[in-house]
Design a protein around this motif. Sequence first.
Motif, PDB file in Angstrom:
ATOM      1  N   VAL A   1       0.844  -1.185  -0.042  1.00 42.72           N
ATOM      2  CA  VAL A   1       0.112  -0.036   0.042  1.00 42.72           C
ATOM      3  C   VAL A   1       1.052   1.332   0.098  1.00 42.72           C
ATOM      4  N   HIS A   2       0.391   2.409  -0.787  1.00 39.51           N
ATOM      5  CA  HIS A   2       0.994   3.600  -0.555  1.00 39.51           C
ATOM      6  C   HIS A   2       0.022   4.719  -0.324  1.00 39.51           C
ATOM      7  N   ALA A   3       0.564   5.632   0.386  1.00 36.70           N
ATOM      8  CA  ALA A   3      -0.286   6.880   0.649  1.00 36.70           C
ATOM      9  C   ALA A   3      -0.021   7.851  -0.619  1.00 36.70           C
ATOM     10  N   ASP A   4      -1.201   8.364  -0.837  1.00 33.96           N
ATOM     11  CA  ASP A   4      -1.331   9.541  -1.900  1.00 33.96           C
ATOM     12  C   ASP A   4      -0.765  10.653  -1.328  1.00 33.96           C
ATOM     13  N   ARG A  43       7.698  10.289   1.842  1.00 37.89           N
ATOM     14  CA  ARG A  43       7.051   8.856   1.272  1.00 37.89           C
ATOM     15  C   ARG A  43       6.194   8.007   2.330  1.00 37.89           C
ATOM     16  N   LEU A  44       5.199   7.691   2.268  1.00 39.23           N
ATOM     17  CA  LEU A  44       4.642   6.824   3.172  1.00 39.23           C
ATOM     18  C   LEU A  44       4.219   5.573   2.382  1.00 39.23           C
ATOM     19  N   GLU A  45       4.761   4.229   2.926  1.00 38.52           N
ATOM     20  CA  GLU A  45       4.280   3.062   2.234  1.00 38.52           C
ATOM     21  C   GLU A  45       4.407   2.094   3.186  1.00 38.52           C
ATOM     22  N   GLY A  46       3.716   1.031   2.794  1.00 38.69           N
ATOM     23  CA  GLY A  46       3.785  -0.215   3.705  1.00 38.69           C
ATOM     24  C   GLY A  46       3.297  -1.646   3.216  1.00 38.69           C
ATOM     25  N   VAL A  47       3.299  -2.525   3.937  1.00 39.97           N
ATOM     26  CA  VAL A  47       2.783  -3.861   3.553  1.00 39.97           C
ATOM     27  C   VAL A  47       1.815  -4.289   4.794  1.00 39.97           C
TER      28      VAL A  47
END
Length: 719
Positions: A614-617, A624-628
């Motif tokens: 998943v990524h943040a818009d 940057r903010l992203e995760g699993v």
Amino acid sequence: MDDPRPPRRHEHLRAGDTSVVVEVGDDTIPRVLRWGCDLGDLDDLALAALADAVRPTTGDSVVTHQTSVPLVPQHGTGWLGRPGITGNRIVDGLPGPGWSPLFTSAQHARADSDGVCRLVSEGTDPGAALTLTTELEVHPSGLVRARASVRNDGETPYALAALECALPVPAAADELMHLTGHHTRERLPQRQPFTVGQLVREARGGRPGHDATTIIAAGVPGFGWQTGRVWSVHIAWNGNQVSVAERTDGGWRLLRGGELLLPGEVVLEPGETYTAPWLVASWGDGLDELAGRHHDYLRARPQHPSRPRPVLLNTWEAVYFDHDLDRLTALAEAGAEVGVERFVLDDGWFRGRRNDRAGLGDWFVDEAVWPDGLRPLVDRVHALGMEFGLWFEPEMVNLDSDLARAHPDWLLGVGRGPGPESRHQHVLDLSKEEVVTYVTERMSALIAELDIAYLKWDHNRAVVDAGGQPLGSPAGHANALAVQRIMAELKHRHPGLEIESCCGGGGRIDLGIIEFADRVWASDCVDAHDRLDIQRGTGLLLPPELVGTHIGSPRAHTTGRVQPLSLRGGVALWGHLGIEWDLTRATAEERAEVAEWVALHTSLRPLLHNGRVVHADLSGDAFRLEGVVAQDGSRGVYGLAGYDRPLTSSYGRMPLGGLRDDVTYRVSLLPPGDRAPVGRRPAWMDQSVALSGRVLREVGLELPVLQPDGYLLIDATAV
């Protein structure tokens, strides 16, 4: 009044929340009327009504207004856009007829199995003496695949110039996104309106290329990672290719592509068949869902890596060409101390290879550097509990090599000697069986002799003047197929062998090569700042476990930037972890922190390599903010990277996506990604909070402002 149209029927292919509605008839190959989100159960009357509802008016000219476009568009139907098939028959050595085929006599058969809905159709053009077979599939992931084959049924050769499939997208898809870049800066997005005309992206270097589009996507304007309906296509082929977004003045919007054939490259003799690569199509409400279909499809394959992905240490940026047993043994020992599970010896081990100007093609261990061979190093690596891997560049050759001196006719060229030199190297002609045999046997012998578990297969230059000697006949297609053949044969001979597709970094990343390779090297750039976006672009196609992500040295080899280990470790965490650093020169404190990142990665592997990305818009480029997130929603881990200084004093609230609405999560920082200096600290950073997934998605967390290159890890675990 009788309906003048020939009788048609409709097929509804459904799987993985995806519907594909296809019109078929005795007079036409399949025509895709609509593909995308699932439409539910539709009977024959409903499908016929749908077809009537979307069928445009033709007015008085079928030429200017097509009622529907076949899966392979044909000039012979009156289609004035880009033809899906071009070529001509060769009569008495001269171009002849058959350049505007029209496939009318058609048969269609459903062949559903193992959750895959499949429609196979065959159309013939008796006048052109050609048979066209199309395959259309919908997989349980919701991914759509289409391809075509053409057979020469005539008595004279048929010169095929192009064979491409095309899928329509709706008028709402008014913005295009495709990727660009270069060596060490691959796969960056660029956007533009979907205007009338054609956006054509070609790869002519014998590989998709560092600027490879990977996908062409069309969506509602402003589509992001989480929102906005979007559709995409990708060419599953490791050679020359073309991807096209086409909008006609008749209102059609098509995403399409296929192999880019060199002139005269495919000449079908009577009875011969050419099969185009798969056109792989995905869709989603946001890019994360679109990418997730690719990930799910790949993970469902029987050959997808099933054991934990070993943390590796690659020697290139640690020693370059300076090979020495004692130095490399010390490096292996340092790697084992921090938790490395696979040691990969990069370029420089074979005869004459003291720099990049000599030795390529001579795949024999250099006795001058390794008087006892590589066995002492291999034995030490194994004694330390690690697997051993070795670098090859099997398709390439230096002129200063025994191979080139003995077999100058083995080099690609178009009749004026070897093609242009690049990186001091040339390309072997793998269309020759004796060259394939040589490469396969040399690699296989070393794999067996040294108990090699892993090949780093490199490809450091574009393939131009791709002609087979002595005539210079085009050989790009044959070379691309030969690479697949060699990889498949090595894996057959050596069960369990893993192969990395490296191509001067990320120049050959596609769903064709990944049928044979077990991971890719996303880029020769391990600068964590650049890698944030390089890995995002790569992740549109591949899941994290297939993408090599390494912790580099404090000063990045390609950019010269100096970055904290927290950022380098945090960014590398999200793929198939490795180390690209001379750990013997690291301080004790640095090695201890590397060991922490390795231990965290190995503990998170079941989540990182099976969960949903998943990524943040974002608003702006400050972070940057992203995760699993685990497939069952039980846990999510997110990385927050400070990319630049924001225009405001706060990032604001940012949702944590992908969690289950009905589950409560404990949110806290995760070491060692909890040490980045911040200014004002939101309360949750010092005292964890418990919130529902719905609240975390709709309200979010107040994020701390990080200094540039700061990095934090956020853990959300179900309670």
